[in-house]
Enzyme design. Sequence first.
Site, PDB file in Angstrom:
ATOM      1  N   THR A   1      31.120 -61.036   6.227  1.00  0.00           N
ATOM      2  CA  THR A   1      30.646 -61.584   4.947  1.00  0.00           C
ATOM      3  C   THR A   1      30.450 -60.384   4.061  1.00  0.00           C
ATOM      4  O   THR A   1      30.335 -59.263   4.559  1.00  0.00           O
ATOM      5  CB  THR A   1      29.295 -62.311   5.171  1.00  0.00           C
ATOM      6  OG1 THR A   1      29.534 -63.615   5.680  1.00  0.00           O
ATOM      7  CG2 THR A   1      28.481 -62.475   3.919  1.00  0.00           C
TER       8      THR A   1
ATOM      9  N   GLY B   1      25.782 -62.794   9.403  1.00  0.00           N
ATOM     10  CA  GLY B   1      25.616 -62.992  10.842  1.00  0.00           C
ATOM     11  C   GLY B   1      25.896 -64.428  11.217  1.00  0.00           C
ATOM     12  O   GLY B   1      26.576 -65.154  10.482  1.00  0.00           O
TER      13      GLY B   1
HETATM   14  N1  ASP Z   1      26.897 -65.822   7.864  1.00  0.00           N
HETATM   15  C1  ASP Z   1      28.271 -66.193   7.713  1.00  0.00           C
HETATM   16  C2  ASP Z   1      28.458 -67.590   8.211  1.00  0.00           C
HETATM   17  O1  ASP Z   1      27.862 -67.958   9.187  1.00  0.00           O
HETATM   18  C3  ASP Z   1      29.191 -65.305   8.419  1.00  0.00           C
HETATM   19  C4  ASP Z   1      28.812 -63.835   8.415  1.00  0.00           C
HETATM   20  O2  ASP Z   1      27.942 -63.423   7.715  1.00  0.00           O
HETATM   21  O3  ASP Z   1      29.399 -63.051   9.126  1.00  0.00           O
HETATM   22  O4  ASP Z   1      29.253 -68.308   7.643  1.00  0.00           O
END
Ligand code: ASP
Length: 330
Positions: free
Chosen positions: A198, A250
């Site tokens: 992200t 995350g």
């Molecule tokens: N938090 C994001 C999601 O769950 C993905 C990420 O931040 O890596 O869609």
Amino acid sequence: MKYIYILLFFFIGCSTKTNKHEFGIVIHGGAGTISKENMSEDLEKAYKNALKESVMIGYKILKNGGTSQDAVEKTINFLEDSPLFNAGKGAVLNYDREVELDASFMEGKNLNAGAISGSKRIKNPISAAIKVMNSSQHVMLSGNGADSFAEELGMELVDQEYFKTERRVKSLNRTKTIESNKTSSVIEQNYLSEKYGTVGCVALDQYGNLSAGTSTGGMTNKKWNRIGDAPIIGAGTYANNNNCAVSSTGWGEYFIRGVVAYDIAALVEYKNYSIKKAARTVINKIESMGGNGGVIAIDNKGNVAMEMNTSGMYRAHVNSNGEIDIKIYN
Ligand code: ASP
């Protein structure tokens, strides 16, 4: 002559008092299983260069008296346009081999916010989230509706092919193989770096205004129009001038359940925690729930936190003096 000196002292005194706020900017490019052993020197360099270039875009805007909104938007636009990160171009693919994008933005001055989720065509989702905030009566638009809204406002829309990269196609294929051999509740740590990612940015401008933004393609192999924390105000993104601005990355399901971004802001505001202690406390909470990821945060004095419980998080910070800190590993 004496009067001239008195006047001069008075003038200097006044101008010191009207000194502008400290300012600062922090970015992340996703947290996950990022280890030195699995990273080539060239790739590490490419990530560091991209982090530096993007954070400096925002820093220059802030230094020249621009707003935190503009700094966050332009910084995230750069990361969205880079194929290295899971946002915009280079976003991960879902179960149907398509890209679905989520983003949110919040400004701390008046708690205004905007978000889009499940967009398949918006080139720069963070800009669409800001448009939802500034040009609609709503906070979150989804799917085709979000795409139509952006189109009506004259924003740039692109085909799915624009977003897709070979790396994400390979990563989807690997994830499909791993997941077909597991029950859905068992997720292996060692492929989390491929599954997630992200980008996010938080900034404090010279006027004391905080902003936060987050943009993502979500989770590789996601199904059923799954939506993570990134477009959810309070989970993936939060900003309030009374306390701080936060962007999360995350395992989104845990970050939604932990109301991560707001929880950090609440600890700063109601318990007077330092930004670092608040961020650490909430990451520990996510860990105890079984989740993982990281956060970046900046408070209304320019203190920052970059906390995670993963082996790495792409991240960078620049303070008012232009001192830059770029890191990848925990
Ligand atoms: N938090 C994001 C999601 O769950 C993905 C990420 O931040 O890596 O869609």
